[in-house]
Design a protein around this motif. Structure first.
Motif, PDB file in Angstrom:
ATOM      1  N   ASP A  44       0.850  -1.186   0.000  1.00  0.00           N
ATOM      2  CA  ASP A  44       0.000   0.000   0.000  1.00  0.00           C
ATOM      3  C   ASP A  44       0.894   1.247   0.000  1.00  0.00           C
ATOM      4  O   ASP A  44       1.597   1.527   0.976  1.00  0.00           O
ATOM      5  CB  ASP A  44      -0.909  -0.012   1.230  1.00  0.00           C
ATOM      6  N   PHE A  45       0.843   1.989  -1.053  1.00  0.00           N
ATOM      7  CA  PHE A  45       1.680   3.164  -1.271  1.00  0.00           C
ATOM      8  C   PHE A  45       1.627   4.168  -0.115  1.00  0.00           C
ATOM      9  O   PHE A  45       2.630   4.765   0.249  1.00  0.00           O
ATOM     10  CB  PHE A  45       1.237   3.840  -2.584  1.00  0.00           C
ATOM     11  N   TYR A  46       0.463   4.369   0.474  1.00  0.00           N
ATOM     12  CA  TYR A  46       0.291   5.388   1.507  1.00  0.00           C
ATOM     13  C   TYR A  46       0.920   5.007   2.851  1.00  0.00           C
ATOM     14  O   TYR A  46       1.226   5.876   3.647  1.00  0.00           O
ATOM     15  CB  TYR A  46      -1.196   5.713   1.706  1.00  0.00           C
ATOM     16  N   MET A  47       1.090   3.722   3.104  1.00  0.00           N
ATOM     17  CA  MET A  47       1.673   3.293   4.376  1.00  0.00           C
ATOM     18  C   MET A  47       3.135   2.907   4.263  1.00  0.00           C
ATOM     19  O   MET A  47       3.863   2.973   5.240  1.00  0.00           O
ATOM     20  CB  MET A  47       0.905   2.087   4.923  1.00  0.00           C
ATOM     21  N   ASP A  48       3.557   2.483   3.105  1.00  0.00           N
ATOM     22  CA  ASP A  48       4.885   1.904   2.933  1.00  0.00           C
ATOM     23  C   ASP A  48       5.992   2.859   3.352  1.00  0.00           C
ATOM     24  O   ASP A  48       5.996   4.036   3.000  1.00  0.00           O
ATOM     25  CB  ASP A  48       5.095   1.480   1.480  1.00  0.00           C
ATOM     26  N   GLU A  49       6.918   2.308   4.139  1.00  0.00           N
ATOM     27  CA  GLU A  49       8.112   3.002   4.612  1.00  0.00           C
ATOM     28  C   GLU A  49       7.814   4.233   5.466  1.00  0.00           C
ATOM     29  O   GLU A  49       8.614   5.164   5.534  1.00  0.00           O
ATOM     30  CB  GLU A  49       9.044   3.329   3.448  1.00  0.00           C
ATOM     31  N   GLN A  50       6.683   4.218   6.144  1.00  0.00           N
ATOM     32  CA  GLN A  50       6.333   5.281   7.084  1.00  0.00           C
ATOM     33  C   GLN A  50       6.771   4.872   8.483  1.00  0.00           C
ATOM     34  O   GLN A  50       6.761   3.694   8.822  1.00  0.00           O
ATOM     35  CB  GLN A  50       4.811   5.500   7.104  1.00  0.00           C
ATOM     36  N   PHE A  51       7.156   5.827   9.289  1.00  0.00           N
ATOM     37  CA  PHE A  51       7.408   5.599  10.710  1.00  0.00           C
ATOM     38  C   PHE A  51       6.204   6.149  11.453  1.00  0.00           C
ATOM     39  O   PHE A  51       5.947   7.360  11.413  1.00  0.00           O
ATOM     40  CB  PHE A  51       8.698   6.287  11.171  1.00  0.00           C
ATOM     41  N   LEU A  52       5.461   5.246  12.093  1.00  0.00           N
ATOM     42  CA  LEU A  52       4.225   5.623  12.775  1.00  0.00           C
ATOM     43  C   LEU A  52       4.209   5.049  14.187  1.00  0.00           C
ATOM     44  O   LEU A  52       4.802   3.992  14.426  1.00  0.00           O
ATOM     45  CB  LEU A  52       3.014   5.067  12.015  1.00  0.00           C
ATOM     46  N   PRO A  53       3.480   5.698  15.107  1.00  0.00           N
ATOM     47  CA  PRO A  53       3.295   5.082  16.425  1.00  0.00           C
ATOM     48  C   PRO A  53       2.590   3.732  16.245  1.00  0.00           C
ATOM     49  O   PRO A  53       1.756   3.583  15.341  1.00  0.00           O
ATOM     50  CB  PRO A  53       2.393   6.078  17.161  1.00  0.00           C
ATOM     51  N   LEU A  54       2.919   2.778  17.085  1.00  0.00           N
ATOM     52  CA  LEU A  54       2.366   1.435  16.945  1.00  0.00           C
ATOM     53  C   LEU A  54       0.848   1.449  16.852  1.00  0.00           C
ATOM     54  O   LEU A  54       0.275   0.807  15.971  1.00  0.00           O
ATOM     55  CB  LEU A  54       2.820   0.542  18.104  1.00  0.00           C
ATOM     56  N   GLU A  55       0.192   2.165  17.734  1.00  0.00           N
ATOM     57  CA  GLU A  55      -1.277   2.182  17.727  1.00  0.00           C
ATOM     58  C   GLU A  55      -1.832   2.685  16.394  1.00  0.00           C
ATOM     59  O   GLU A  55      -2.771   2.126  15.842  1.00  0.00           O
ATOM     60  CB  GLU A  55      -1.807   3.045  18.872  1.00  0.00           C
ATOM     61  N   THR A  56      -1.246   3.734  15.849  1.00  0.00           N
ATOM     62  CA  THR A  56      -1.678   4.281  14.560  1.00  0.00           C
ATOM     63  C   THR A  56      -1.415   3.280  13.439  1.00  0.00           C
ATOM     64  O   THR A  56      -2.274   3.066  12.572  1.00  0.00           O
ATOM     65  CB  THR A  56      -0.945   5.605  14.268  1.00  0.00           C
ATOM     66  N   VAL A  58      -1.212   0.007  13.629  1.00  0.00           N
ATOM     67  CA  VAL A  58      -2.150  -1.116  13.743  1.00  0.00           C
ATOM     68  C   VAL A  58      -3.529  -0.707  13.244  1.00  0.00           C
ATOM     69  O   VAL A  58      -4.181  -1.456  12.512  1.00  0.00           O
ATOM     70  CB  VAL A  58      -2.214  -1.632  15.201  1.00  0.00           C
ATOM     71  N   ARG A  59      -3.976   0.467  13.620  1.00  0.00           N
ATOM     72  CA  ARG A  59      -5.290   0.949  13.167  1.00  0.00           C
ATOM     73  C   ARG A  59      -5.334   1.051  11.644  1.00  0.00           C
ATOM     74  O   ARG A  59      -6.298   0.616  11.011  1.00  0.00           O
ATOM     75  CB  ARG A  59      -5.594   2.300  13.808  1.00  0.00           C
ATOM     76  N   MET A  60      -4.285   1.605  11.041  1.00  0.00           N
ATOM     77  CA  MET A  60      -4.242   1.730   9.584  1.00  0.00           C
ATOM     78  C   MET A  60      -4.173   0.351   8.921  1.00  0.00           C
ATOM     79  O   MET A  60      -4.824   0.118   7.903  1.00  0.00           O
ATOM     80  CB  MET A  60      -3.051   2.588   9.165  1.00  0.00           C
ATOM     81  N   ALA A  61      -3.397  -0.557   9.490  1.00  0.00           N
ATOM     82  CA  ALA A  61      -3.286  -1.906   8.933  1.00  0.00           C
ATOM     83  C   ALA A  61      -4.627  -2.618   8.990  1.00  0.00           C
ATOM     84  O   ALA A  61      -5.006  -3.324   8.045  1.00  0.00           O
ATOM     85  CB  ALA A  61      -2.228  -2.700   9.696  1.00  0.00           C
ATOM     86  N   ALA A  62      -5.351  -2.439  10.084  1.00  0.00           N
ATOM     87  CA  ALA A  62      -6.654  -3.089  10.236  1.00  0.00           C
ATOM     88  C   ALA A  62      -7.661  -2.561   9.215  1.00  0.00           C
ATOM     89  O   ALA A  62      -8.532  -3.310   8.760  1.00  0.00           O
ATOM     90  CB  ALA A  62      -7.173  -2.888  11.655  1.00  0.00           C
ATOM     91  N   MET A  63      -7.537  -1.296   8.840  1.00  0.00           N
ATOM     92  CA  MET A  63      -8.467  -0.709   7.867  1.00  0.00           C
ATOM     93  C   MET A  63      -8.068  -1.018   6.422  1.00  0.00           C
ATOM     94  O   MET A  63      -8.899  -0.943   5.529  1.00  0.00           O
ATOM     95  CB  MET A  63      -8.543   0.802   8.058  1.00  0.00           C
ATOM     96  N   SER A  64      -6.829  -1.362   6.208  1.00  0.00           N
ATOM     97  CA  SER A  64      -6.335  -1.649   4.869  1.00  0.00           C
ATOM     98  C   SER A  64      -6.703  -3.075   4.471  1.00  0.00           C
ATOM     99  O   SER A  64      -6.864  -3.949   5.316  1.00  0.00           O
ATOM    100  CB  SER A  64      -4.811  -1.496   4.845  1.00  0.00           C
TER     101      SER A  64
END
Length: 136
Positions: free
Chosen positions: A82-94, A96-102
């Motif tokens: 997923d282009f929008y998430m790839d190689e991003q540094f995010l807080p774990l909670e964020t 996980v939330r994005m991964a669950a929606m993807s």
């Protein structure tokens, strides 16, 4: 590019006989996209089973997983086709939330742990929480 997180992930959580090939693919720019996608589709065959702390389609809704996320508030590297998430540094909670929606596969790399979300498919989605120490 710095591949420290990917190297730590492979050396910590992947079966010994599968490490070199996966590490090569994760650290080769032309192969990286397909490597992340392929890994998440066959994670169960590649992961060292001793490192699985929680697994299953409902993992992200389990009390144990939610407690783990609350106790590990840190920036994590997110890898995904997923282009929008790839190689991003995010807080774990964020992350996980994005991964669950993807609907795409997602690999979240933290310090001493990793979270794997397989691609959404009919019948569910492979999900794993991997910890260097099984008692988290």
């Amino acid at each position: 590019m710095d591949y420290t997180s990917e190297e730590r992930f492979v050396r910590s959580f992947i079966k010994k006989e599968r490490r070199e090939r996966l590490l090569y693919e994760f650290t080769t720019p032309e192969k990286r996209y397909d490597a992340v996608d392929r890994f998440c589709h066959s994670a169960g065959k590649l992961i060292d089973p001793r490192k699985i702390a929680v697994k299953g389609d409902g993992m992200d809704r389990s009390a144990a997983f939610r407690e783990f996320v609350a106790n590990h508030d840190e920036l994590c590297l997110v890898l995904s086709p997923d282009f929008y998430m790839d190689e991003q540094f995010l807080p774990l909670e964020t992350a996980v939330r994005m991964a669950a929606m993807s609907t795409d596969s997602v690999l979240i790399l933290g310090s001493g742990f990793a979270v794997v979300f397989g691609e959404a498919e009919k019948g569910g989605r492979e999900k794993y929480l991997l910890c260097e120490s099984p008692e988290f």
